[in-house]
Design an enzyme around this catalytic site. Structure first.
Site, PDB file in Angstrom:
ATOM      1  N   GLY A   6      32.732   8.156   4.628  1.00  0.00           N
ATOM      2  CA  GLY A   6      34.350   7.957   5.376  1.00  0.00           C
ATOM      3  C   GLY A   6      34.389   6.977   4.595  1.00  0.00           C
ATOM      4  CD  GLU A  60      26.692  11.137   6.590  1.00  0.00           C
ATOM      5  OE1 GLU A  60      27.529  11.148   5.650  1.00  0.00           O
ATOM      6  OE2 GLU A  60      27.609  12.756   6.922  1.00  0.00           O
ATOM      7  NE  ARG A  61      31.671   8.288   9.108  1.00  0.00           N
ATOM      8  CZ  ARG A  61      32.731   9.080   9.758  1.00  0.00           C
ATOM      9  NH1 ARG A  61      33.413   9.407  10.908  1.00  0.00           N
ATOM     10  NH2 ARG A  61      33.389   9.701   9.169  1.00  0.00           N
ATOM     11  CG  PHE A 103      31.212  11.937  -6.090  1.00  0.00           C
ATOM     12  CD1 PHE A 103      30.810  11.817  -6.853  1.00  0.00           C
ATOM     13  CD2 PHE A 103      32.192  11.930  -5.451  1.00  0.00           C
ATOM     14  CE1 PHE A 103      31.870  11.308  -8.042  1.00  0.00           C
ATOM     15  CE2 PHE A 103      33.170  11.732  -5.562  1.00  0.00           C
ATOM     16  CZ  PHE A 103      33.630  11.089  -6.852  1.00  0.00           C
TER      17      PHE A 103
END
Length: 385
Positions: A370, A248-249, A159
């Site tokens: 996540g 990132e989130r 991935f």
């Protein structure tokens, strides 16, 4: 409501970017999606425009901007046009923070000018087959040579966004086994040259969405990595990885909001043009109510995202804040985009309509960075539960 999160410089950047996307991306994007990647020369073009150097210090060839809001505008404008810049979002939003925070002065001088120009594209390799979100369970190993001059890297990653075209990959690996007290100990980041002997790009993975972004499997067989290409200290990388997760989130939350706003725009345009039973689809009460609900949801997402962007620029965005923003926007985006596709009827299922691409693209936002379940755990823990 008027947005106050962006200033004049941000909006000038938005105008330039919107024109560039309309002239140089939209006409070609269908071909890129069918090929599963953007052409390598497009990355060079982004380098020429300064897209890759916005947050890179001036001494390395960048613009020296510290704000993440320029990244948010890039995400919003791509979503608005129903396009993407391939795997380059990983290059700037994920890899760059590690290079800036943990790279030595020598490494920055060696890598960042090429990073800015697009001559050196980067990717990050964390996930392994069978491990998913459990980064502490990784099995890729790197053993230091007897003379201490290089590591010998062995293992497999999957991935990996941008992995098929990357020139240098930040590979997370074990340089020491985990301890009974700490499964997260012993993880190190090596910046691996893709030209190294034993480095191989495996399958280019066929995805449900994000089809213009190349995603690949990587394998390493006795790859020699000079110790000078280790990023940060040996064994401390798990802490490095968690340090960048709020940004990132936040980026994923911005994407979910932007895709939802674009979906409402596409649906609004479609129902004004489409007629059923001799009437505009927009004239039916159900259409009005659905779009009104979606507009209200997008407004709520925008408020959450804008507050998070301000908090991030002020250095105040916590892990729980970012998890909350990601959970709220990605879960709500799924419902908004689904309802906007429904308003398109059968045409919404056709890839020639951008709503279909948004529907497929947004699904992964509840998984990568996540999962929603992990976000709920983080939020609950911050509540003392």
């Amino acid at each position: 409501m008027r947005r106050t999160v962006f200033n004049e410089d941000h909006e000038a950047f938005r105008t330039t970017l919107r024109e560039f996307i309309a002239s140089e991306v939209v006409p070609h994007f269908g071909d890129w999606a069918r090929e599963g990647r953007v052409p390598r020369e497009f990355y060079a073009r982004l380098g020429e425009l300064g897209i890759f150097g916005i947050q890179v210090p001036e001494e390395y060839g960048g613009a020296g901007e510290s704000s993440f809001k320029f990244n948010a505008i890039l995400t919003e404008e791509c979503a608005r046009a129903g396009v993407s810049f391939g795997g380059s979002s990983v290059h700037t939003a994920l890899c760059l923070p590690y290079l800036l925070a943990y790279g030595t002065e020598e490494q920055k001088k060696r890598w960042l000018p090429e990073f800015v120009s697009g001559r050196m594209m980067t990717a990050i390799a964390m996930t392994e087959p069978g491990t998913g979100s459990d980064l502490a369970g990784m099995r890729t190993t790197a053993t230091l040579s007897a003379d201490g001059g290089h590591y010998v890297l062995n293992g497999t990653k999957t991935f990996i966004t941008g992995g098929a075209q990357a020139d240098r990959v930040l590979v997370c690996c074990r340089t020491a086994p985990p301890t009974p007290e700490d499964r997260r100990a012993g993880i190190t980041i090596l910046a691996v040259d893709a030209r190294s002997e034993g480095y191989a790009v495996g399958r280019k993975l066929e995805k449900l969405g994000l089809r213009a972004s190349d995603t690949a499997e990587l394998s390493f067989t006795d790859v020699r990595v000079p110790v000078e290409d280790r990023l940060g200290e040996e064994g401390l990388a798990f802490g490095y990885l968690t340090h960048n997760l709020p940004q990132e989130r936040l980026g994923i939350a911005v994407s979910a909001y932007a895709q939802s706003a674009a979906a409402v725009r596409f649906a609004h345009e479609y129902v004004r043009e489409r007629t059923v039973f001799g009437k505009e689809v927009a004239s039916f009460q159900n259409t009005k109510f659905v779009l009104a609900d979606c507009k209200a949801d997008v407004d709520a997402m925008q408020a959450v995202v804008d507050r998070a962007l301000d908090a991030h620029d002020a250095g105040e965005l916590t892990a729980a804040d970012a998890a909350s923003a990601k959970l709220f926007t990605t879960e709500l985006a799924a419902r908004v985009i689904d309802r906007c596709l429904q308003l398109h009827g059968g045409y919404g299922y056709m890839l020639e309509y951008p709503i279909a691409g948004l529907y497929a693209d947004t699904r992964v936002t509840r998984i990568y960075g996540g999962t929603s379940e992990v976000m709920r755990s983080i939020i609950a823990k911050s509540m003392g539960l």
